[in-house]
Every structure is written in C-alpha cells, then in structure tokens.
Design an enzyme around this catalytic site. Structure first.
Site, PDB file in Angstrom:
ATOM      1  N   CYS A 133       0.693  23.184   6.505  1.00 15.87           N
ATOM      2  CA  CYS A 133       0.926  21.768   6.176  1.00 15.87           C
ATOM      3  C   CYS A 133       2.083  21.625   5.199  1.00 15.87           C
ATOM      4  O   CYS A 133       2.293  20.544   4.645  1.00 15.87           O
ATOM      5  CB  CYS A 133      -0.343  21.135   5.603  1.00 15.87           C
ATOM      6  SG  CYS A 133      -0.928  21.920   4.082  1.00 15.87           S
ATOM      7  N   GLN A 158      -9.727  18.869   9.498  1.00 15.03           N
ATOM      8  CA  GLN A 158      -8.413  18.345   9.867  1.00 15.03           C
ATOM      9  C   GLN A 158      -8.499  16.828  10.001  1.00 15.03           C
ATOM     10  O   GLN A 158      -9.487  16.284  10.493  1.00 15.03           O
ATOM     11  CB  GLN A 158      -7.934  18.967  11.182  1.00 15.03           C
ATOM     12  CG  GLN A 158      -7.690  20.473  11.103  1.00 15.03           C
ATOM     13  CD  GLN A 158      -6.470  20.846  10.281  1.00 15.03           C
ATOM     14  OE1 GLN A 158      -5.664  19.996   9.895  1.00 15.03           O
ATOM     15  NE2 GLN A 158      -6.316  22.132   9.993  1.00 15.03           N
ATOM     16  N   CYS A 170       0.841  -1.193   0.000  1.00 11.43           N
ATOM     17  CA  CYS A 170       0.000   0.000   0.000  1.00 11.43           C
ATOM     18  C   CYS A 170       0.877   1.243   0.000  1.00 11.43           C
ATOM     19  O   CYS A 170       1.896   1.312   0.688  1.00 11.43           O
ATOM     20  CB  CYS A 170      -0.890  -0.024   1.245  1.00 11.43           C
ATOM     21  SG  CYS A 170      -1.798   1.509   1.547  1.00 11.43           S
ATOM     22  N   CYS A 181      -6.606  -0.861   8.472  1.00 10.86           N
ATOM     23  CA  CYS A 181      -5.815   0.365   8.320  1.00 10.86           C
ATOM     24  C   CYS A 181      -5.496   0.848   9.725  1.00 10.86           C
ATOM     25  O   CYS A 181      -6.394   1.298  10.455  1.00 10.86           O
ATOM     26  CB  CYS A 181      -6.580   1.423   7.537  1.00 10.86           C
ATOM     27  SG  CYS A 181      -5.646   2.966   7.322  1.00 10.86           S
TER      28      CYS A 181
END
Length: 412
Positions: free
Chosen positions: A370, A249, A66, A144
């Site tokens: 970010c 967020q 992944c 996940c």
C-alpha cells in the site's frame, strides 16, 4: 496570485511555481490556471481562470469540505494514469525498472470500512462524519459515494450509538465500522479512559443503541460489549470470524484483484509462505494451490485464521504462527521448502524480512503493498539478491485519494 498548475503531488494537491518556491493547491488539476490566495506555500483557490478538460463535476455533496476524498473533480482515466505514474516514479527513485501495468480501477459504492469521528456540539447534538481537510473540524456526512450503501444506510443508527459515548468531556470517539457477511462490526476508540471509561449505565446505553442499530458486534478498545452475531468474512473457501479491530482490505473488488494476481504468480508452487497474513486474506486462496506457512504479528488474527481452517474443505495444510516479522523475520531455515513467498506488509514495508529472502529456496515472490515508496526500496533489495521484477500492477483500492495499492511479482 495567478498560478499555473504544473503537476500533481503525491497526496492529490496541485503544485505551481510561486515566487518563493512551490505552492500546493487543493482541488485543482494539471494545466489549470487559477487565482489563489497564497500563504506559507499553500494556495486556496478563489477562481479557476482556465479549467482542465479533465475536470468533472464531483459526485458527492460533501466534496471540498470533507477531507476524505481529494480527487473527485478528476476524470477517471487521467486519474488512474496519474496513480500509475506515482508507482513508476517511486521505483525510479530506487533505480528499479519493470513493466507497470495500467491501474486496475474499482467502482464507487464498494468500500466496506469507514472510520467515523463523533463530536458533540454546544447544543448537545452529536455529529458523525470525517475530518475536514488538514483540520480537526468535523464534517458531518449524510452520504458517502465511496462507501457500500449499507454503511450509508446505517449512519442514523451509528449516530445514535455515538451519542452514548460522551460521558466525559474529553472523549472524542471514533467508530471503526466494518461491513461483514453477517452485519456491521463496530470497534470504538477515543473514549476517555483515565476517568474510568464508560460507566455501567453508559455501557448499557451503548449496548441498547447497538441492538437498535442491529450491529453484529460492538467493541470498546478491544473489549466486546455485545455480540448478536459473529462478524464473519469469506476468504476463498473459508469463513473467518474477525477479531475486534481486525484488519480487512477496504474494498472487496480490490481484494479480489489482488488475490487473482497473487494466485497467478504462485501457480504451481509446492509450498507457499504467506507473510503478514492477517486473518487469512490470501492464505486460504493459496491453500488451494499448495501447503501454506502463514505468519503475522497479531495473535488475534492468527487465532481467527486457525479457527477458519475448520470451516473449509479441500484445502492443503495450513500452519499459522503469531510472530513479529519486523523483530523476528523468518529465516531461510524457517522458510525451508517454500518455493513461493507472499508478502503483504503495512506501509512501513518489510525491510528486515526481505533481507532474509535472498538466502531462501524461493523462486517467486508476490509482494502486495500500500506504499509505492517502501515497495520500491524493498524491490531494490530483492533485485540485488538475484530476483527480477517481472510485473507491477497498481490497484486503485482507495478511490479518489492519493493512495495506491500494488502487486509486484518477482522471479529468481
């Protein structure tokens, strides 16, 4: 080729010196010696001849296939130190010096947003997951470790929804899934539209699948197909109903850390401007301190923010405006009376808006970013305008990736 990994590149690949220049190698660590097959500046590991003491067992069965995580093989503390160093290097390139705090860690199992790609195989079965590293190939996921367990538990129902979206052979749906206080909000993109999009029957099947999966809302390219409950989130004292595809967020603990730093920086302000405010992530907590002028380019986000004002008691007045701050930044006149400014721009930064700040009355700027590179660029402009960068705090919102959030605090 035998390679020694010298350092880590920005996206989490190791870098080694090859005979024709640098070689980028995935899933390695600084100081490791590896046997790799090298082509066109990239190496694929065949064997790790000498492992780093910082190497750990990746917690996810999908790691290395992944493309969602790049650094699960790296112990926590060294990885956090590397992320802090990324911020320091970005600032140094712009000649910016300031104290950089240790990186604030976030735990696994808390991410509330996922973008899940869907593909239908030759056998008609639908796979749902993430793209493989540097590939269009889909890696179907069953777990996940970065995601909130409620998102993982919803995967079977989301896979059933995805199966209804393939009426056209060119459709390549992506399910943008957000966990809200009232359940899952799913915005679908990538459904072929030139042929008319989903038929009436296709929409009915998608709606039925959404109901079976107990989604709060299902939207297709911004159009709401079904809403069983308004998807709401809590910002400070306010409850805000998110618009379809609205920004949020990714991690609640990271959001809380950023909010705490912003509130600490702006304590005592008389009026605050919250620029690139979204639906009010910082606006509502800030309104507990002082009146707030909020602006964002998204009309839907501003309307959601305005509706949220009515859900909260005891806040100072909030004035919200939909405005493209890249094309029409707020001027010193627009910001008159604001002694504290908060910015949370997208990755491109806020160059045009930052250029206006020197002429304002603001004595404090809290900049949430970010992207360390555009933050450093904008920081240099603020410093030239008479501000001092007091502190930068990196925040590891995107666990096991090369991405890093930060909050920088400037004082006039």
């Amino acid at each position: 080729m035998r390679l020694t990994i010298d350092r880590m590149a920005g996206q989490g690949d190791g870098v080694a010196a090859g005979p024709d220049g640098p070689v980028f190698v995935a899933h390695v660590l600084p100081g490791e010696r590896v046997e790799a097959e090298v082509a066109e500046g990239r190496g694929e590991v065949l064997e790790i001849a000498e492992a780093s003491p910082d190497r750990v067992t990746p917690p996810c069965v999908h790691f290395a296939d992944c493309g969602g995580c790049a650094l699960q093989h790296w112990a926590g503390a060294p990885c956090l130190d590397w992320k802090r160093a990324q911020v320091v290097r970005a600032m140094a390139r712009e000649g910016v010096e300031a104290e950089v705090a240790p990186t604030v860690a976030t735990p696994p199992g808390v991410r509330r947003r996922l973008s899940l790609h869907a593909r239908r195989g030759p056998d008609g079965q639908v796979a749902l997951g993430f793209k493989a590293r540097k590939s269009w190939r889909l890696v179907e996921i069953r777990q996940c470790v970065i995601a909130d367990p409620r998102l993982v538990a919803a995967l079977p129902g989301l896979r059933g929804l995805a199966a209804t979206l393939f009426e056209h052979p060119k459709s390549a749906p992506t399910l943008h899934v957000t966990l809200t206080d009232t359940g899952l909000d799913v915005e679908v993109s990538g459904v072929e539209r030139r042929s008319g999009g989903l038929s009436g029957d296709g929409r009915a099947r998608a709606i039925a699948a959404a109901v079976r999966a107990d989604l709060a809302r299902l939207s297709l390219a911004g159009e709401v197909l079904v809403m069983q409950r308004a998807p709401v989130v809590t910002f400070g004292k306010a409850t805000v109903a998110l618009p379809p595809g609205g920004f949020l967020q990714a991690s609640p603990p990271a959001e809380a850390a950023m909010s705490a730093l912003v509130l600490e920086a702006t304590a005592g302000a008389k009026r605050i401007a919250d620029l690139f405010c979204g639906a009010g992530t910082f606006t509502f907590p800030l309104a507990g301190i002082a009146p707030v002028t909020a602006a964002d380019s998204s009309v839907a986000a501003i309307e959601a923010l305005k509706r949220g004002v009515g859900t909260a008691q005891g806040l100072k007045p909030i004035r919200a405006e939909a405005r493209d701050l890249f094309r029409r930044p707020l001027s010193p006149f627009d910001l008159k009376g604001c002694d504290a400014l908060v910015l949370d721009p997208p990755r491109a930064g806020a160059a045009d808006q930052v250029a206006q700040i020197g002429g304002t009355e603001a004595t404090t700027v809290a900049y949430v970013s970010c992207n360390p590179a555009t933050f450093a660029r904008d920081a240099a402009v603020l410093i030239a305008a008479g501000f001092r960068l007091e502190m930068v705090t990196p925040i590891d919102q995107f666990l096991w990736s090369g991405h890093i959030e930060l909050v920088g605090v400037f004082r006039r």
